[in-house]
Design a protein around this motif. Structure first.
Motif, short mmCIF file in Angstrom:
data_model
loop_
_atom_site.label_atom_id
_atom_site.label_comp_id
_atom_site.label_asym_id
_atom_site.label_seq_id
_atom_site.Cartn_x
_atom_site.Cartn_y
_atom_site.Cartn_z
N GLU A 7 -18.95 13.26 79.29
CA GLU A 7 -18.96 13.26 80.87
C GLU A 7 -20.14 12.63 81.26
OE1 GLU A 7 -17.76 15.69 78.78
OE2 GLU A 7 -15.88 16.40 80.11
N PHE A 15 -18.86 20.50 82.31
CA PHE A 15 -18.54 20.84 80.79
C PHE A 15 -19.81 21.24 80.09
CE2 PHE A 15 -17.02 18.93 76.47
CZ PHE A 15 -16.54 20.22 76.14
N THR A 64 -12.79 13.40 75.02
CA THR A 64 -13.37 14.52 74.27
C THR A 64 -12.73 14.53 72.95
OG1 THR A 64 -13.91 15.63 76.54
CG2 THR A 64 -13.89 16.96 74.34
N ARG A 71 -13.32 23.72 75.88
CA ARG A 71 -12.41 22.94 76.20
C ARG A 71 -11.85 23.14 77.73
NH1 ARG A 71 -10.63 19.03 72.89
NH2 ARG A 71 -10.45 18.05 75.12
N GLY A 72 -11.81 22.07 78.75
CA GLY A 72 -11.48 22.53 80.05
C GLY A 72 -12.43 22.98 81.06
N GLY A 73 -13.70 22.99 80.42
CA GLY A 73 -14.83 23.68 81.07
C GLY A 73 -15.12 23.16 82.39
N SER A 74 -15.00 21.82 82.60
CA SER A 74 -15.54 21.19 83.98
C SER A 74 -14.95 21.93 85.25
CB SER A 74 -14.89 19.77 84.02
OG SER A 74 -15.42 19.07 82.95
N SER A 105 -15.05 15.07 84.65
CA SER A 105 -14.48 15.32 83.21
C SER A 105 -14.84 13.95 82.56
CB SER A 105 -13.13 15.69 83.02
OG SER A 105 -12.87 17.10 83.33
N ALA A 106 -14.90 13.91 81.20
CA ALA A 106 -14.80 12.79 80.53
C ALA A 106 -13.51 11.90 80.64
CB ALA A 106 -15.04 13.08 79.00
N1 ASP Z 1 -14.07 16.79 78.73
C1 ASP Z 1 -13.80 18.20 78.42
C2 ASP Z 1 -12.30 18.74 77.83
O1 ASP Z 1 -11.50 17.64 77.67
C3 ASP Z 1 -14.02 19.12 79.74
C4 ASP Z 1 -13.13 18.76 80.57
O2 ASP Z 1 -12.13 18.10 80.90
O3 ASP Z 1 -12.98 20.00 81.66
O4 ASP Z 1 -11.89 19.62 77.46
#
Ligand code: ASP
Ligand code: MG
Length: 405
Positions: free
Chosen positions: A74, A136, A47, A150-153, A41-42
């Motif tokens: 990322e 992501f 993000t 969001r959260g796609g990693s 992730s970042a």
């Molecule tokens: N960096 C993206 C987010 O904050 C993806 C992730 O963290 O999964 O949503």
């Protein structure tokens, strides 16, 4: 040699020291005789910061450019991790979503992966490199850069694990694994050594914030072994997500609270066939996630229809509902924002009425009114007032802890 896919979240790669920590973990896995593919992730809340920057420039940033911008988060962490691994004397290569062959549809900021061509990842593995792929993000037929929501990693990691036929996919995070409740909200929450795909999927959808729901769906569909564990405590095995065929006894496995919902009521809707269809079909194109729906028989010839939607969608759907109200001659809509959804999750719990009555009894004891109830095979959800929701969460958790959580 088998392949292990490891995903590290934003907190896990949030600083130089943490990136070095991840590098050591990855190298350890490699040394124990596996190929390792890492999805990152970042860093930290990069993000969020990128989105804030964009909004300072433009009140409604063009979606294509926003994805272009978010995808850089990322890329920073993947390159730094590759450098950290190299500095420790191991071979590593970082790849963007495009280079990693992650092909998506064209919906910016909520793209879905439709296929993965992992040949470049495989080539690097054959050269004995540790491969780091940006989470992501993906690319489209038109060579646009997309992001997965969001959260796609998590979803990137599982999709790559499936495409590579990996032995397992490990999700590294800042907590020890999956708990019976959010440990930041319930201090007595317990770590679960195992949980079923269905249960964690339900918990993820109910706002437990543990994993991206699509990643769990993908893992379940492909029988990909999934583990959620801590980046900071390698001695703890975390939570293994498993297929549960039959339960000896229905048991509550988790309690969740979602405060980001709104209840909408449309009073005095004429009681005739096709009315519910008219209301909900008008919302289709708005792509909104309607959750609980309740219709109660009111008085001669009229009903009230209530339902819940995510807080973030409320403003954009109100005009459509108001148009419906005008058309059918219902009363003005009521929007209640101070509601929350308290849920219990566990395979088979709705088949044991003692569990439902225990939940309702506890809420009653607290003097809280239940505004709506909905159930599925593995969950029971109640809409309650938001100002009592935190207390209800703790008390319901305590009750089921004593009664076999
Ligand atoms: N960096 C993206 C987010 O904050 C993806 C992730 O963290 O999964 O949503
Ligand atoms: Mg995240």
């Amino acid at each position: 040699m088998d392949i292990i896919v490891q995903k590290y979240g934003g907190t896990s790669v949030g600083s130089v020291e943490r990136i070095q920590n991840v590098a050591r973990r990855v190298i350890e896995t490699k040394q124990s005789g596996h190929h390792v593919v890492v999805v990152v992730s970042a860093m930290g809340d990069t993000t969020d910061q990128l989105i804030t920057l964009a909004r300072q420039i433009h009140k409604n940033p063009p979606k294509r450019e926003l994805d272009m911008l978010m995808a850089t988060g990322e890329q920073t962490s993947m390159a730094l991790l590759a450098m950290a691994i190299d500095e420790y004397g191991y071979k590593a290569v970082s790849l963007t979503g495009y280079q990693g062959g992650i092909h998506t549809d064209g919906y910016f900021s909520k793209a879905k992966i439709d296929s993965i061509d992992p040949h470049r990842i495989q080539e690097a593995l054959e050269k004995d490199q540790i491969v780091i792929v940006a989470g992501f993000q993906g690319y489209t037929d038109a060579l646009e850069i997309t992001t997965l929501g969001r959260g796609g990693s998590d979803t990137t990691a599982v999709a790559i694990a499936v495409a590579l036929n990996a032995a397992k996919c490990e999700i590294y995070t800042d907590v020890l694994g999956i708990y019976t409740a959010d440990p930041r909200m319930v201090s007595t929450a317990k770590l679960l050594p195992t949980i079923s795909y269905d249960e964690i999927l339900e918990m993820a959808k109910l706002g437990a914030g543990v994993m991206h729901p699509r990643s769990v769906e993908l893992a379940r569909k492909n029988n990909m072994p999934l583990v959620v564990r801590s980046t900071f405590d390698f001695t703890n095995d975390g939570t293994e997500i498993i297929e549960v065929k039959e339960m000896e006894k229905a048991q509550v496995r988790g309690v969740t609270l979602d405060e980001d919902i709104v209840r909408i009521s449309v009073p005095n809707v004429p009681d005739r066939p096709g009315i519910a269809y008219k209301l909900f079909s008008s919302l289709i194109n708005l792509n909104v996630h309607i959750d609980m729906i309740l219709q109660n028989l009111n008085h001669d010839g009229f009903n009230d229809i209530s339902f819940t939607v995510p807080l973030e969608d409320i403003d954009r759907i109100i005009p459509t509902i108001e148009a419906f109200v005008d058309e059918v001659g219902a009363s003005p809509i009521l929007v209640k924002k101070d509601v929350a959804k308290l849920s219990i999750v566990g395979t088979g719990i709705t088949s044991d009425v003692k569990i439902a009555s225990g939940l309702f009894g506890k809420i009653y004891e607290l003097g809280i009114n239940i505004e709506m109830i909905s159930t599925s095979e593995i969950k029971i959800s109640c809409i309650i007032n938001q100002n009592q929701a935190q207390q209800a969460l703790e008390e319901v958790h305590r009750y089921f802890e004593v009664n076999g959580l």
